[in-house]
Write a protein that holds these residues in place. Structure first.
Motif, mmCIF file in Angstrom:
data_model
loop_
_atom_site.group_PDB
_atom_site.id
_atom_site.type_symbol
_atom_site.label_atom_id
_atom_site.label_comp_id
_atom_site.label_asym_id
_atom_site.label_seq_id
_atom_site.Cartn_x
_atom_site.Cartn_y
_atom_site.Cartn_z
ATOM 1 N N ILE A 83 0.831 -1.203 0.000
ATOM 2 C CA ILE A 83 0.000 0.000 0.000
ATOM 3 C C ILE A 83 0.868 1.257 0.000
ATOM 4 O O ILE A 83 0.557 2.250 -0.669
ATOM 5 C CB ILE A 83 -0.960 -0.027 1.199
ATOM 6 C CG1 ILE A 83 -2.009 -1.125 0.995
ATOM 7 C CG2 ILE A 83 -1.642 1.324 1.403
ATOM 8 C CD1 ILE A 83 -2.939 -1.333 2.168
ATOM 9 N N GLN A 84 1.990 1.223 0.728
ATOM 10 C CA GLN A 84 2.883 2.380 0.733
ATOM 11 C C GLN A 84 3.452 2.654 -0.662
ATOM 12 O O GLN A 84 3.692 3.818 -1.030
ATOM 13 C CB GLN A 84 4.006 2.195 1.752
ATOM 14 C CG GLN A 84 4.918 1.016 1.512
ATOM 15 C CD GLN A 84 4.447 -0.222 2.225
ATOM 16 O OE1 GLN A 84 3.255 -0.450 2.363
ATOM 17 N NE2 GLN A 84 5.385 -1.024 2.710
ATOM 18 N N HIS A 85 3.657 1.602 -1.465
ATOM 19 C CA HIS A 85 4.142 1.798 -2.828
ATOM 20 C C HIS A 85 3.048 2.407 -3.700
ATOM 21 O O HIS A 85 3.325 3.282 -4.538
ATOM 22 C CB HIS A 85 4.612 0.468 -3.433
ATOM 23 C CG HIS A 85 5.140 0.605 -4.816
ATOM 24 N ND1 HIS A 85 4.586 -0.053 -5.891
ATOM 25 C CD2 HIS A 85 6.161 1.336 -5.323
ATOM 26 C CE1 HIS A 85 5.242 0.265 -6.990
ATOM 27 N NE2 HIS A 85 6.210 1.108 -6.672
ATOM 28 N N VAL A 86 1.803 1.980 -3.511
ATOM 29 C CA VAL A 86 0.687 2.578 -4.243
ATOM 30 C C VAL A 86 0.600 4.071 -3.946
ATOM 31 O O VAL A 86 0.407 4.896 -4.853
ATOM 32 C CB VAL A 86 -0.633 1.869 -3.872
ATOM 33 C CG1 VAL A 86 -1.829 2.581 -4.490
ATOM 34 C CG2 VAL A 86 -0.606 0.410 -4.320
ATOM 35 N N GLU A 87 0.749 4.429 -2.681
ATOM 36 C CA GLU A 87 0.706 5.845 -2.307
ATOM 37 C C GLU A 87 1.875 6.617 -2.914
ATOM 38 O O GLU A 87 1.717 7.770 -3.343
ATOM 39 C CB GLU A 87 0.708 5.975 -0.785
ATOM 40 C CG GLU A 87 -0.539 5.400 -0.126
ATOM 41 C CD GLU A 87 -0.534 5.566 1.384
ATOM 42 O OE1 GLU A 87 0.467 6.078 1.922
ATOM 43 O OE2 GLU A 87 -1.532 5.182 2.020
ATOM 44 N N ALA A 88 3.056 6.000 -2.959
ATOM 45 C CA ALA A 88 4.224 6.671 -3.532
ATOM 46 C C ALA A 88 4.049 6.906 -5.025
ATOM 47 O O ALA A 88 4.459 7.950 -5.546
ATOM 48 C CB ALA A 88 5.482 5.840 -3.268
ATOM 49 N N VAL A 89 3.448 5.955 -5.728
ATOM 50 C CA VAL A 89 3.199 6.136 -7.162
ATOM 51 C C VAL A 89 2.227 7.292 -7.383
ATOM 52 O O VAL A 89 2.422 8.120 -8.280
ATOM 53 C CB VAL A 89 2.656 4.838 -7.792
ATOM 54 C CG1 VAL A 89 2.202 5.072 -9.228
ATOM 55 C CG2 VAL A 89 3.717 3.745 -7.763
ATOM 56 N N TRP A 90 1.199 7.379 -6.570
ATOM 57 C CA TRP A 90 0.252 8.490 -6.717
ATOM 58 C C TRP A 90 0.950 9.831 -6.504
ATOM 59 O O TRP A 90 0.659 10.805 -7.198
ATOM 60 C CB TRP A 90 -0.896 8.344 -5.724
ATOM 61 C CG TRP A 90 -1.790 9.553 -5.706
ATOM 62 C CD1 TRP A 90 -1.828 10.531 -4.763
ATOM 63 C CD2 TRP A 90 -2.743 9.919 -6.700
ATOM 64 N NE1 TRP A 90 -2.747 11.487 -5.101
ATOM 65 C CE2 TRP A 90 -3.324 11.134 -6.295
ATOM 66 C CE3 TRP A 90 -3.164 9.330 -7.899
ATOM 67 C CZ2 TRP A 90 -4.309 11.777 -7.045
ATOM 68 C CZ3 TRP A 90 -4.149 9.975 -8.642
ATOM 69 C CH2 TRP A 90 -4.709 11.185 -8.219
ATOM 70 N N ARG A 91 1.883 9.881 -5.580
ATOM 71 C CA ARG A 91 2.590 11.126 -5.290
ATOM 72 C C ARG A 91 3.776 11.361 -6.214
ATOM 73 O O ARG A 91 4.557 12.280 -6.001
ATOM 74 C CB ARG A 91 3.067 11.126 -3.825
ATOM 75 C CG ARG A 91 1.928 11.239 -2.828
ATOM 76 C CD ARG A 91 2.355 10.843 -1.428
ATOM 77 N NE ARG A 91 1.308 11.076 -0.457
ATOM 78 C CZ ARG A 91 0.210 10.320 -0.309
ATOM 79 N NH1 ARG A 91 0.048 9.264 -1.092
ATOM 80 N NH2 ARG A 91 -0.698 10.616 0.595
ATOM 81 N N ARG A 92 3.929 10.532 -7.220
ATOM 82 C CA ARG A 92 5.028 10.604 -8.192
ATOM 83 C C ARG A 92 6.397 10.470 -7.519
ATOM 84 O O ARG A 92 7.382 11.061 -7.966
ATOM 85 C CB ARG A 92 4.955 11.905 -8.989
ATOM 86 C CG ARG A 92 3.712 12.029 -9.865
ATOM 87 C CD ARG A 92 3.804 13.249 -10.783
ATOM 88 N NE ARG A 92 2.700 13.304 -11.701
ATOM 89 C CZ ARG A 92 1.533 13.930 -11.465
ATOM 90 N NH1 ARG A 92 1.352 14.545 -10.292
ATOM 91 N NH2 ARG A 92 0.567 13.937 -12.355
ATOM 92 N N GLN A 93 6.427 9.705 -6.430
ATOM 93 C CA GLN A 93 7.690 9.449 -5.740
ATOM 94 C C GLN A 93 8.304 8.117 -6.166
ATOM 95 O O GLN A 93 9.427 7.813 -5.781
ATOM 96 C CB GLN A 93 7.451 9.435 -4.224
ATOM 97 C CG GLN A 93 6.972 10.767 -3.673
ATOM 98 C CD GLN A 93 6.517 10.663 -2.224
ATOM 99 O OE1 GLN A 93 6.012 9.621 -1.796
ATOM 100 N NE2 GLN A 93 6.681 11.744 -1.471
ATOM 101 N N SER A 94 7.550 7.316 -6.915
ATOM 102 C CA SER A 94 8.037 6.024 -7.373
ATOM 103 C C SER A 94 7.316 5.673 -8.659
ATOM 104 O O SER A 94 6.293 6.282 -9.005
ATOM 105 C CB SER A 94 7.780 4.948 -6.304
ATOM 106 O OG SER A 94 8.289 3.702 -6.721
ATOM 107 N N ASP A 95 7.850 4.699 -9.363
ATOM 108 C CA ASP A 95 7.232 4.237 -10.608
ATOM 109 C C ASP A 95 6.385 3.004 -10.348
ATOM 110 O O ASP A 95 6.672 2.202 -9.448
ATOM 111 C CB ASP A 95 8.316 3.893 -11.645
ATOM 112 C CG ASP A 95 9.116 5.118 -12.060
ATOM 113 O OD1 ASP A 95 8.528 6.216 -12.126
ATOM 114 O OD2 ASP A 95 10.327 4.971 -12.296
#
Length: 425
Positions: A83-95
């Motif tokens: 879930i933390q990765h999903v949130e990071a993708v939304w914030r453009r912090q990860s691919d």
């Protein structure tokens, strides 16, 4: 961009993608149900073989944890909830990573959760749903913004499939992942979560995840009790979050031992706990169902379950396998609510709410104290249990839990996990 219209194609992609997420999530739940049955048979067989037989669950859970850890380490971000990765993708912090994440989450999650680690099914299904969204957006040639929205919307579809809770999936996207209400994203998520719930029903049926017997509306005089339960959850929530992070850091800091060996050691501990009492291991669905429908354990057993699972959940999460935090957290909340009712029962007058009402409210309250998403907690428990008479107690308890945890200056758990994920190489 926010005012840009959504073409019909985006809705079709969200619907078809959501249906696929529901089928994948349903298959994941089906596999875990059969793994739970096999684990119960294994525990029974081991108990019948004497002292030596009790080592069998220890070995199997250790091997399952090690194998799941090896699978997860092959693919970036496959370990943990996702879930933390999903949130990071939304914030453009990860691919968004889609192709290999799906099989790694599915296989690793079935092995880890099925072997008895205290982990939830929702994290892997949410992450797999997000991956389906990214793949769907890419292969249907959506623009980057719509692909990002499909990634997030179908993560919500994953939560809908995990708990048969389409509204919970929608609120999860708005309240936890994006912390905003965007009309385009809301519509895409609505389509995706409903399609996922329908797809999941084709595999696992349409019964509520934790059906409860008919409940009366709790009397008005009992509302302060639920408010106090929320305060207790608001105190315990930050403590649980801190234990999750501290356990992760401690296990990761032991660098001389290979990760798979550390996972095996954690699995052996959980396996040993299950030889003492099967309900001390696993995601917690069976324990939650028992607390909601009875028969209830004694206060001593409830305290044991709570204390052990309070530690076993973070320890299992630190094993580095695919697996979520929601389901064990809901079981822990149900234990908290049941304990509250059991301790207060001698002083309560006739007509007081029963243990099932406190268990259901405790689930939502402790979830809120950890995740800090009160609306999601309320609706998720309502959809899982069908307990509409508990609406006001749920709202009061989740309000108190969120306010108390915020006053204690505790960050929401997934914010902390996302920051840790981004800081690691």
């Amino acid at each position: 961009m926010p005012g840009r219209r959504i073409g019909a194609r985006a809705f079709v992609v969200a619907a078809l993608g959501g249906l696929l997420v529901g089928l994948v999530g349903g298959a994941f739940r089906w596999c875990l149900a059969h793994a739970d049955a096999l684990r119960a048979d294994l525990l029974e067989a081991g108990a019948g073989l004497g002292p030596a037989g009790r080592l069998l669950p220890v070995v199997v859970t250790a091997a399952g944890a090690a194998l799941a850890c090896v699978i997860a380490r092959r693919v970036p971000y496959a370990a943990g909830s996702g879930i933390q990765h999903v949130e990071a993708v939304w914030r453009r912090q990860s691919d968004a990573l889609a192709l290999w994440l799906l099989p790694a989450k599915f296989a690793g999650g079935v092995v880890a959760i099925g072997s008895g680690l205290v982990l939830g099914r929702e994290g892997p299904i949410v992450h797999m749903g997000a991956s389906v969204g990214a793949l769907a957006g890419h292969h249907t040639h959506q623009d980057p913004e719509d692909t990002r929205m499909l990634h997030t919307a179908l993560a919500g579809a994953g939560l809908a499939a995990a708990f048969t809770a389409p509204l919970g999936g929608l609120l999860f996207v708005c309240e936890e992942v994006t912390r905003s209400v965007r009309p385009r994203l809301v519509l895409l998520t609505m389509v995706g979560t409903v399609a996922a719930a329908l797809g999941c029903r084709l595999v696992v049926g349409d019964a509520p995840v934790l059906p409860m017997p008919g409940l009366a509306v709790p009397p008005t005089w009992s509302m302060p009790l639920f408010l106090l339960l929320g305060v207790a959850a608001g105190v315990l929530g930050p403590a649980y979050s801190a234990l999750v992070v501290h356990t992760l850091e401690t296990v990761e800091g032991i660098t001389r031992i290979p990760p798979a060996a550390k996972a095996a050691a954690i699995g052996a501990v959980v396996g040993a706990l299950m030889t003492v009492e099967p309900l001390l291991g696993g995601g917690g669905n069976e324990l939650s169902e028992r607390l909601l429908t009875g028969p209830l354990p004694g206060i001593g057993a409830l305290l044991l379950y709570f204390a052990v699972r309070f530690v076993a959940g973070p320890l299992s999460y630190a094993a580095g396998t695919p697996g979520g935090l929601f389901a064990p957290l809901l079981a822990l909340g149900a234990l908290l609510g049941t304990l509250t009712q059991a301790l207060a029962a001698p002083a309560l007058p006739a007509g007081a709410p029963g243990a099932a009402a406190f268990a259901a409210v405790g689930m939502a309250a402790l979830f809120t104290g950890v995740v800090r998403a009160p609306l999601t907690g309320v609706v998720l428990v309502l959809e899982m249990t069908g307990s509409a008479p508990l609406l006001i107690p749920l709202v009061l308890a989740c309000f108190a839990a969120a306010l108390t945890a915020t006053r204690l200056d505790s960050a929401p758990l997934y914010d902390t996990l996302r920051h840790r994920m981004l800081q690691r190489p």
